[in-house]
Design an enzyme around this catalytic site. Structure first.
Site, PDB file in Angstrom:
ATOM      1  N   LYS A 363       0.771  -1.238   0.239  1.00  0.00           N
ATOM      2  CA  LYS A 363      -0.018   0.077  -0.109  1.00  0.00           C
ATOM      3  C   LYS A 363       0.795   1.176   0.005  1.00  0.00           C
ATOM      4  CE  LYS A 363      -4.291  -1.529   0.393  1.00  0.00           C
ATOM      5  NZ  LYS A 363      -5.078  -1.290  -1.040  1.00  0.00           N
ATOM      6  N   GLU A 371      -0.460   7.585 -10.935  1.00  0.00           N
ATOM      7  CA  GLU A 371      -1.943   8.073 -11.309  1.00  0.00           C
ATOM      8  C   GLU A 371      -2.667   8.095 -10.067  1.00  0.00           C
ATOM      9  OE1 GLU A 371      -0.289   5.329 -12.113  1.00  0.00           O
ATOM     10  OE2 GLU A 371      -1.089   3.462 -11.522  1.00  0.00           O
TER      11      GLU A 371
END
Lengths: 590, 163
Positions: A363, A371
């Site tokens: 994560k 993006e």
């Protein structure tokens, strides 16, 4: 079943057991550093030496199978002295910085040395080359601390099917690392962090973001919010001495508030949101395939697990069109927090800091993907693992066990039971089915207690099918359709499932893949040590959390409904497309 | 080398060992016989063909002294580190060669001329310390001689280049 003598006591053991298994079954602890549950023993660390009567030398308990009448001694002078020598030799090469190493409190090598009564190291000499690899946003590897036990090699290759780490060179010069002595970010590592979770010492750890979070909390110009992933509440307690599987949701919320976060929100809210988007996306794909007969990528794969995403980008780019375009709940949360919530508070996206607490090291990588900036700035600023949060709470002097329960804040803090089970393998699938089935038929998902036993549990690849009947007119094309689903966890299993799909051996409509064994509850950022018994305990707690919720279906979440009414309008709508969906790209392996 | 050519060649080698256990090491042997070393781009292709992680291939290459990661030099300089040569100053000769050629044992000089290797006994311990360049043995070598010895071979290559 053979009978053996363990320290002069006769015991009956399983035919396929090793001496180590036999000892554990009778309550005898034999120290190990390289043993990996469920995988073939490699006998690398030599710490589990025992005396076997009739054998010329001591033998490694982990790799010696039991045999009828065998006489084993696990604790006599010869054994103790040999183990002490082995551990002293390991220590003699270990650049541990033990006075201040972050693993000081749970270092397995240090614990074994202490149990063996080692007070001095009799072997002095050169230390191996120390090289620190901080190339990835997720992990830091320190070769000076590495004891070459090879657990990371085992987990990376055999559990995750990646094989980014292998031994290099030989003898004294042996190092563990990626091909051509490159850094991790130059090879096809998915940054899942299972290596960091299993490392017995401080050689592989998550990249520490704690200081950045402290700085954010002290920055008066910023509004700092935190989100916690579903899997944290069933594991964080372990950092404070609770047994695995203790739910600490309320204490966690209070602790976060005391750390100084301005609002304590829930990734679970975004998990419910994910179901709205992903469930709708699945239905759209099915409609395209069945009604329009248009070419469409099926099965659809879940996309919540960033290690799995990276795995697909490296190893199975041909399946990228099959990945749901939905961002993970972490990223959906970040995008919504810095737009919808920011505007409610009259803030600009750049005035906010979003901190995540995740059971995951991948994560950290995901948050930095270029993006992931739909709000105009990086949507999620910092990602802490469960372990890092545990550390912060401790170092803030908060007595976790005495905390009263707190409640998550609005409007991004309410969640349903469907979101809770995102933490478990099979959970995203069931959460999606609870909503999709009800959208299509108007009736509740027809499973006992809204759970689906075939996709629960630790079996690597699980399958189920569900016949849809009584559809609403709009969804008539699904009448009598047998929806076939599959669930895989651990990327080695994911790879097997993808190979079966490639060969056309299996056909599914919807597939859930989670990177780590057991799902997020077994994530690379969870408290150490995680084995199957711990996975099952945490998983049980998650189901308990789900069962305790009044609302257990994502589409019934009133705050999610409000978010659509006030801001997003409809699932897969224009705003959703911009904020909640993403794209993937093929990655070169080197 | 272009990738396609490598792929064809490696596939041919790999195919002959395809279903045999422990094939990686045999394939690497054949690759080294063909190229004189195991080029990185060949490892990449091999990893795809055999479905073996690149790091695993690198493990095997670096475990065995036999395998090389760099092209062999035109001339091989072998420094003996057998017991007699070691006692008579072999290590000093090696250090001097490393210094003059700017390479470590197993590596090849930047110009591709010399490849430095350490060997265990060349069978002429009476001449210790010994080094061997191409097929010529130099016995009783002293540190200060090394520069001159190397120069002869450098001249040889320069002369050839001039001609």
């Amino acid at each position: 079943m053979p009978k053996i003598f363990m320290n002069n006591k006769e015991i009956t053991v399983d035919t396929n057991a090793t001496i180590l298994d036999a000892a554990r079954s009778t309550g005898i602890h034999i120290p190990t550093l390289c043993y990996y549950e469920g995988k073939a023993p490699i006998g690398a660390c030599r710490v589990c030496l025992v005396e076997l009567e009739g054998a010329r030398t001591l033998v490694a308990a982990c790799s010696t199978p039991v045999a009828e009448g065998m006489k084993v001694h696990t604790n006599n002078k010869r054994v103790r002295e040999a183990r002490r020598t082995v551990v002293e030799l390991l220590l003699s090469e270990h650049e541990g910085s033990c006075q201040y190493c972050t693993r000081s409190n749970d270092c397995e090598l240090k614990a074994i040395a202490s149990h063996l009564g080692i007070e001095d190291i009799h072997y002095k000499g050169e230390k191996p080359e120390k090289r620190i690899d901080e190339s990835t946003p997720a992990l830091v590897r320190d070769s000076g601390k590495c004891i070459k036990c090879r657990r990371c090699v085992t987990v990376c290759r055999e559990v995750q099917g990646v094989g980014a780490l292998f031994p290099q060179k030989r003898g004294y010069k042996t190092m563990i690392g990626p091909a051509f002595a490159m850094d991790l970010d130059s090879v096809a590592c998915v940054q899942c962090g299972q290596c960091a979770a299993i490392c017995p010492v401080g050689a592989i750890q998550e990249k520490n973001d704690i200081d950045k979070v402290w700085a954010a909390l002290e920055d008066k110009t910023k509004h700092v919010v935190v989100q916690t992933a579903p899997a944290i509440r069933a594991a964080l307690g372990e950092c404070f001495g609770y047994p695995p599987g203790t739910l600490v949701t309320g204490k966690m919320v209070t602790a976060l508030r005391r750390l100084g976060f301005h609002a304590v929100f829930d990734t679970n809210f975004a998990a419910d949101l994910t179901i709205m988007e992903e469930g709708t996306e699945l239905l759209m794909r099915l409609k395209k395939a069945l009604v329009e007969k248009a070419p469409v990528a099926l099965p659809m794969f879940t996309s919540c697990s960033p290690g799995w995403i990276k795995f697909a980008e490296y190893y199975y780019p041909e399946f990228l069109p099959n990945l749901s375009t939905c961002k993970s709940p972490q990223q959906m949360f970040g995008a919504v927090a810095k737009t919808f919530y920011a505007s409610k508070k009259g803030l600009k996206a750049e005035d906010m800091i979003v901190v995540s607490v995740m059971p995951c090291t991948a994560k950290k990588f995901e948050a930095q993907r270029p993006e992931m900036n739909s709000s105009g700035v990086q949507d999620v600023d910092y990602v802490l693992t469960t372990r890092e949060l545990g550390f912060m709470i401790q170092s803030a002097g908060i007595d976790f066990k005495s905390l009263e329960d707190g409640e998550m804040d609005s409007p991004l803090g309410l969640s349903t039971g469907a979101a809770d089970i995102f933490a478990n393998t099979g959970g995203v699938m069931v959460a999606a089915l609870r909503t999709v089935y009800e959208i299509v038929t108007g009736k509740e998902f027809p499973a006992e207690d809204l759970r689906l036993a075939p996709v629960e549990g630790l079996k690597g690849i699980k399958e189920a099918s569900l016949k849809i009947t009584g559809t609403a007119p709009e969804w008539n094309f699904l009448e009598n359709v047998e929806v076939r689903i599959a669930v895989a966890h651990g990327l080695e299993n994911a790879g097997k499932l993808l190979e079966s799909l490639k060969e056309g051996k299996v056909l599914y409509h919807f597939v859930e893949i989670m990177t780590c064994p057991g799902g997020c509850i077994g994530g690379g950022g969870q408290p150490r040590h995680t084995d199957d018994s711990v996975r099952l305990a945490r998983s049980k707690a998650i189901y308990q959390e789900d069962a305790g919720k009044k609302l257990r279906k994502s589409h019934k979440n009133p705050q999610v409904q409000a978010l659509y009414d006030e801001f997003l309008k409809a699932p897969l709508g224009e705003k959703s497309h911009h904020l909640l969906h993403t794209r993937y790209r093929e990655r070169s392996k080197i | 080398m272009n990738k396609k050519m490598i792929e064809e060649e490696i596939r041919e080698i790999a195919d002959s060992w395809k279903d045999k256990e422990g094939n990686l090491i045999m394939v690497l042997h054949e690759i080294q016989n063909r190229y004189g070393y195991v080029p990185r781009e060949v490892s990449l292709v091999l990893s795809e063909i055999l479905d073996v992680p690149l790091a695993r291939i690198y493990e095997v290459i670096t475990f065995y002294h036999f395998f090389r990661l760099t092209p062999p030099g035109k001339m091989k300089i072998a420094v003996c580190m057998g017991t007699a040569c070691y006692l008579k100053g072999g290590a000093e000769l090696l250090a001097e060669l490393e210094h003059l050629l700017c390479v470590k044992p197993g590596e090849t000089t930047k110009d591709g001329q010399f490849q430095l290797e350490v060997v265990r006994c060349l069978g002429c311990c009476g001449l210790a310390p010994v080094l061997k360049i191409k097929e010529k043995i130099y016995g009783g070598v002293k540190k200060k001689d090394i520069g001159d010895i190397i120069a002869q071979y450098s001249d040889e290559t320069e002369a050839k280049a001039a001609a």
